[in-house]
Design an enzyme around this catalytic site. Sequence first.
Site, PDB file in Angstrom:
ATOM      1  N   GLU A 130       2.114   1.674  -3.446  1.00  0.00           N
ATOM      2  CA  GLU A 130       1.010   2.181  -4.273  1.00  0.00           C
ATOM      3  C   GLU A 130       0.840   3.690  -4.089  1.00  0.00           C
ATOM      4  O   GLU A 130       0.594   4.418  -5.046  1.00  0.00           O
ATOM      5  CB  GLU A 130      -0.275   1.438  -3.877  1.00  0.00           C
ATOM      6  CG  GLU A 130      -1.452   1.713  -4.779  1.00  0.00           C
ATOM      7  CD  GLU A 130      -2.654   0.861  -4.373  1.00  0.00           C
ATOM      8  OE1 GLU A 130      -2.671  -0.344  -4.685  1.00  0.00           O
ATOM      9  OE2 GLU A 130      -3.577   1.392  -3.726  1.00  0.00           O
ATOM     10  N   SER A 150      14.953  15.043   1.266  1.00  0.00           N
ATOM     11  CA  SER A 150      16.011  14.068   1.561  1.00  0.00           C
ATOM     12  C   SER A 150      15.443  12.814   2.228  1.00  0.00           C
ATOM     13  O   SER A 150      14.551  12.906   3.083  1.00  0.00           O
ATOM     14  CB  SER A 150      17.045  14.692   2.487  1.00  0.00           C
ATOM     15  OG  SER A 150      18.061  13.742   2.789  1.00  0.00           O
ATOM     16  N   ARG A 206       0.831  -1.206   0.000  1.00  0.00           N
ATOM     17  CA  ARG A 206       0.000   0.000   0.000  1.00  0.00           C
ATOM     18  C   ARG A 206       0.869   1.262   0.000  1.00  0.00           C
ATOM     19  O   ARG A 206       0.504   2.276  -0.610  1.00  0.00           O
ATOM     20  CB  ARG A 206      -0.954   0.002   1.192  1.00  0.00           C
ATOM     21  CG  ARG A 206      -1.997  -1.119   1.237  1.00  0.00           C
ATOM     22  CD  ARG A 206      -2.809  -1.268   0.000  1.00  0.00           C
ATOM     23  NE  ARG A 206      -3.780  -2.369   0.127  1.00  0.00           N
ATOM     24  CZ  ARG A 206      -3.525  -3.641  -0.232  1.00  0.00           C
ATOM     25  NH1 ARG A 206      -2.360  -3.997  -0.739  1.00  0.00           N
ATOM     26  NH2 ARG A 206      -4.464  -4.565  -0.097  1.00  0.00           N
TER      27      ARG A 206
END
Lengths: 146, 146, 146, 146, 146, 146, 146, 146, 146, 146
Positions: free
Chosen positions: I90, I113, I87
């Site tokens: 995604e 960063s 997830r």
Amino acid sequence: MTKEDVTAMILSAKKQAGLKWEEIAEKIGMSPVWTHSACMGMNAMPRDKAEALVAVMGLPQEAASVLEESPTKVWEQAVPTDPCIYRLYEIVGVYGPTIKAIINEKFGEGIMSAIDFDMKITRVENPKGDRVKLEMSGKFLAYNNW
Amino acid sequence: MTKEDVTAMILSAKKQAGLKWEEIAEKIGMSPVWTHSACMGMNAMPRDKAEALVAVMGLPQEAASVLEESPTKVWEQAVPTDPCIYRLYEIVGVYGPTIKAIINEKFGEGIMSAIDFDMKITRVENPKGDRVKLEMSGKFLAYNNW
Amino acid sequence: MTKEDVTAMILSAKKQAGLKWEEIAEKIGMSPVWTHSACMGMNAMPRDKAEALVAVMGLPQEAASVLEESPTKVWEQAVPTDPCIYRLYEIVGVYGPTIKAIINEKFGEGIMSAIDFDMKITRVENPKGDRVKLEMSGKFLAYNNW
Amino acid sequence: MTKEDVTAMILSAKKQAGLKWEEIAEKIGMSPVWTHSACMGMNAMPRDKAEALVAVMGLPQEAASVLEESPTKVWEQAVPTDPCIYRLYEIVGVYGPTIKAIINEKFGEGIMSAIDFDMKITRVENPKGDRVKLEMSGKFLAYNNW
Amino acid sequence: MTKEDVTAMILSAKKQAGLKWEEIAEKIGMSPVWTHSACMGMNAMPRDKAEALVAVMGLPQEAASVLEESPTKVWEQAVPTDPCIYRLYEIVGVYGPTIKAIINEKFGEGIMSAIDFDMKITRVENPKGDRVKLEMSGKFLAYNNW
Amino acid sequence: MTKEDVTAMILSAKKQAGLKWEEIAEKIGMSPVWTHSACMGMNAMPRDKAEALVAVMGLPQEAASVLEESPTKVWEQAVPTDPCIYRLYEIVGVYGPTIKAIINEKFGEGIMSAIDFDMKITRVENPKGDRVKLEMSGKFLAYNNW
Amino acid sequence: MTKEDVTAMILSAKKQAGLKWEEIAEKIGMSPVWTHSACMGMNAMPRDKAEALVAVMGLPQEAASVLEESPTKVWEQAVPTDPCIYRLYEIVGVYGPTIKAIINEKFGEGIMSAIDFDMKITRVENPKGDRVKLEMSGKFLAYNNW
Amino acid sequence: MTKEDVTAMILSAKKQAGLKWEEIAEKIGMSPVWTHSACMGMNAMPRDKAEALVAVMGLPQEAASVLEESPTKVWEQAVPTDPCIYRLYEIVGVYGPTIKAIINEKFGEGIMSAIDFDMKITRVENPKGDRVKLEMSGKFLAYNNW
Amino acid sequence: MTKEDVTAMILSAKKQAGLKWEEIAEKIGMSPVWTHSACMGMNAMPRDKAEALVAVMGLPQEAASVLEESPTKVWEQAVPTDPCIYRLYEIVGVYGPTIKAIINEKFGEGIMSAIDFDMKITRVENPKGDRVKLEMSGKFLAYNNW
Amino acid sequence: MTKEDVTAMILSAKKQAGLKWEEIAEKIGMSPVWTHSACMGMNAMPRDKAEALVAVMGLPQEAASVLEESPTKVWEQAVPTDPCIYRLYEIVGVYGPTIKAIINEKFGEGIMSAIDFDMKITRVENPKGDRVKLEMSGKFLAYNNW
């Protein structure tokens, strides 16, 4: 003791006892699909089910806490090669966009959950050859707009 | 005129007419899943259904013969990225070995066909949130020993 | 005892006895292709054949139940590197779309099954150099329209 | 004029004339498998066959020299997704090592050529469902030791 | 005893004896390229050469039958990383289409065999820096039209 | 005007004039392999050769400066599918480690250059079937120790 | 004794002795970059340096001949994941075409050798934060036209 | 007007004017590496530099705002095929772990930035063949512990 | 003693003591996210924290120096399969270009960063179901123009 | 009119009007992250927001219905190359297992939803350099046991 160790013990005990997954599942009061998956180490068992399984299969006590542990779900073949599993992958490839379209039409923008999810497999007799029936059910999750 | 052209015509006519896939499916006497899939060019239509669709959607006559043509089923993402389709892929990854084991236990050595196959999608009301129900059914094919 | 263990035992016994696959196959009343494949752990043996093989090759009794187990068919190279196997892959790459077109023309929409399937390999004498003949036969499966 | 252009012309003329690949093949005195493959641009045609095809299908004269050109054989999917072609890939994955072992046993160290090669597809009637028969034949090539 | 075991024995005996591949090759009456390749397990040795090698290198007798076994030729890196091997891969990438075009022009439709094949490596003195000379020779195989 | 445009012009002019690569190469005083490669846009031509080619093939003047431009050498298939090119790839896979070992033995630590490199392709008559001979030569480059 | 064994011995001796790579490099009269790389088994050591290292680190005598052996340079991640190494990969991705263009402009058609090559890493003090300086130098290799 | 359009205009104007990247860079008061990279669309230009470039190269005014836009840095080949760029990739593969080890030894836990970064390319004369010198400098970034 | 060994010791001691990551983190005065990551071997510990952890968990003294060692950060799945980690992947796929656009708008050309970085995970109660809150903070790094 | 067309219109209108994503978001009463994502075609807009956007940006009326359409979320790079997006991917690679462990510890077996999800990006002033703050929040979804 790892999840792999416990899986091996379960398989060995199952062969010894001549039990089917359906019978094991029934003994611990869960479905065959979930029971197999948890025994393979792809799902964690709640404590009472882990203890029930340990009792049913005659596993060492330590196995219960291993069955409760959170698994990391890993599959190594992005495209599965076993024909039985590949056919499922093929169904997702061929019908995936269709399933998405029908879900969107019936529910609006969102998806079927693979977490709040269950599945049942049955054998349906048919004179032209018996059929495998897979019934999956997952909660509809609507996309959030914020 | 290619299958892509016909798909575009269908989508445009569907939007114009304000029809749902379920309604189109009903008008040609087929299921919504199969109808959508054939309209997307992932299945071939038998002549009578192709002609029914052409009539229902007001497509040019040439479209019927294109809908009858044998498609080459291609998907470009080995691992789909759309969340709604990925969840199905994930289910195959997590539960594929389980489905195989249960099928083998119930039927013997073999697989569920993805060719002699059908699917149905329904909305199941549920106070904790409605659920998507996928019902798939495929003929059991036994491995040949020769 | 795993399928790999049994494969190793069979190979060792075969070398010891100086048997060819064709001879082993004949002794258990099956074809050489299927026999080799099942011995490699890529197909499951029905009980009687597993027991026949155990008897013929002098394997321990436990091997029979392992030969009966359902294998997970895995190949690790998506594109095989061994020249003998690669040439088969190349034939699929070059002639795959042709085979599909001819099957569709002869049978209608559908495929050749790789499950209800058999294969035979013969040596055909030829003055310009002997030829390998592969004969494959699979049941035609028609796509379901629903 | 490219090979793709000529393929498109052939497909269009074929549809217009209502011809099957078998009929086209017969008219130019070649097999259906080779004819389809050469028409798709996966094999080069010798001059006389190229001219015969141009005459049979009513193609422009320039098409003959294009059909004669050496093609670069390219397939874009290392693992094919179309079910009809995938099943062939699966057969190579499952039975590749077996085919290799049987060839080595029957012929010695070497391979079946995919160049000095031919193939035939037939429909075999069967009360349990007709079967697709693929017959492939390739020259045995022995490894050189030097 | 596996092919890997025999390779390790050969490398160890070679180091012990202070032999070069050229010297080993000469002792068994074969070329250095083929000898190295067969010792690495990438080619099978005919019986007499296997026995000659066993005698020359002082290997156990069982090694001869292992050297005779048919190898499965596997390489794990689709794109090799070692600079010496990568440069060969790069040559195929840059000049592959050129080699194909020149072969087609000189011989007609077909390929250079990698099976009926031999190779020789020599050091060519050159005031600007010595050069590696690779000479490969493979039988021309014409495509079959059927 | 791009390198692709110039390649297309050259191929068209070559077909028109009925020239072979060997003849074109001779006319500009270079080898066939290098000439084909530079015409395909995989090598840059020095000014005089670019102008010679423009004159020989009757190309527009602008083509000369395009032929001089530095190409970015790109190939899209990490593993080539065309059988003629694949066989070369296979040779690198099977014999790469052998070539490395023999080079190291003859020259010490280093590689054969693919930049200070040349290649020649000849047809060698042979009663058992003519053979393709590839002769490659590259400068030996020793690893620097610093 | 393999190169991996020797690397492990060196790392252990280095930790024991509390030495830095710079100090080890100085003791054998070589640069830190080359010394580390050879100790990791990615470069071969000339005999005198191998013996110096064995003496400095107190390794067993056999280690010297292992350090002299030709390594096969293998890296397993086509795209490295460690952030420190990935940043170098990213620099090649972003600036690779630029480096090529500038080299071609300054030298003509050719490349920077990665074989006749050296590298130096220094720490440059800077009030806004110290900087890592990488200096690479490789022989220019001109493409051969033949 | 896209970044690709502007790159094409710059290349065309550069060819027309017979300018080198070094000369263009000097005219806008920046380094050749950065200038080339920004002209290729791999870095954004600050307004004053974009306007200077537009003036120097005689580009349309709209090009300045396009040069200022933030680029999405994309490279399509995970492993580059052009030999000049591949050698840089190879250096990362061979020396990446060494660079990491030396940086960690000189600075502590952290990396060399690829963002606060600069690079310079020079030609170094050398009687054994001129050398390419690449000097890269990046800010050391220490890992945060929190 | 490797980092993997130390991770295993920590996990075992944690289970024995019934401690949560939050409690361990608090005992060594660091955050739970960083503590878990360093215990898994994905970050190096400064000496004082390594010694504190050794004391808290009752590890052998040698473990402290192992915890201080610089790790090579490796993950094997380019696309993670575990649903909880997928997830996150995604989210990067869907929102990555958005995050880039908003950062560029708020800060100018540059990045967040991942080195000078921290993260916090909290549970937020919510009547419709509790929520996971991830707070990440990284220093903005501006691209250098030179 | 496709989603790509509408995205291009929005970008053009945004540039013309000199608006920031934050300003556009505020005008339609949504967050900047969601607004950008929906404008890029990665999320569907509810009707009222689509109409508000059309009004605010002066788009043609048809654009509203396109903004409402369900998008197929596709990203083409499994591993993103743009440095700003790659750093997010790296965070998932390095900290993914840690996030999973902490979520499991705080909530039990389950995941953070990427569907019932929101995100906020802020600039945090800091004397050592301003920081990017990403706040993500997703509903916890518990695994179903059935």
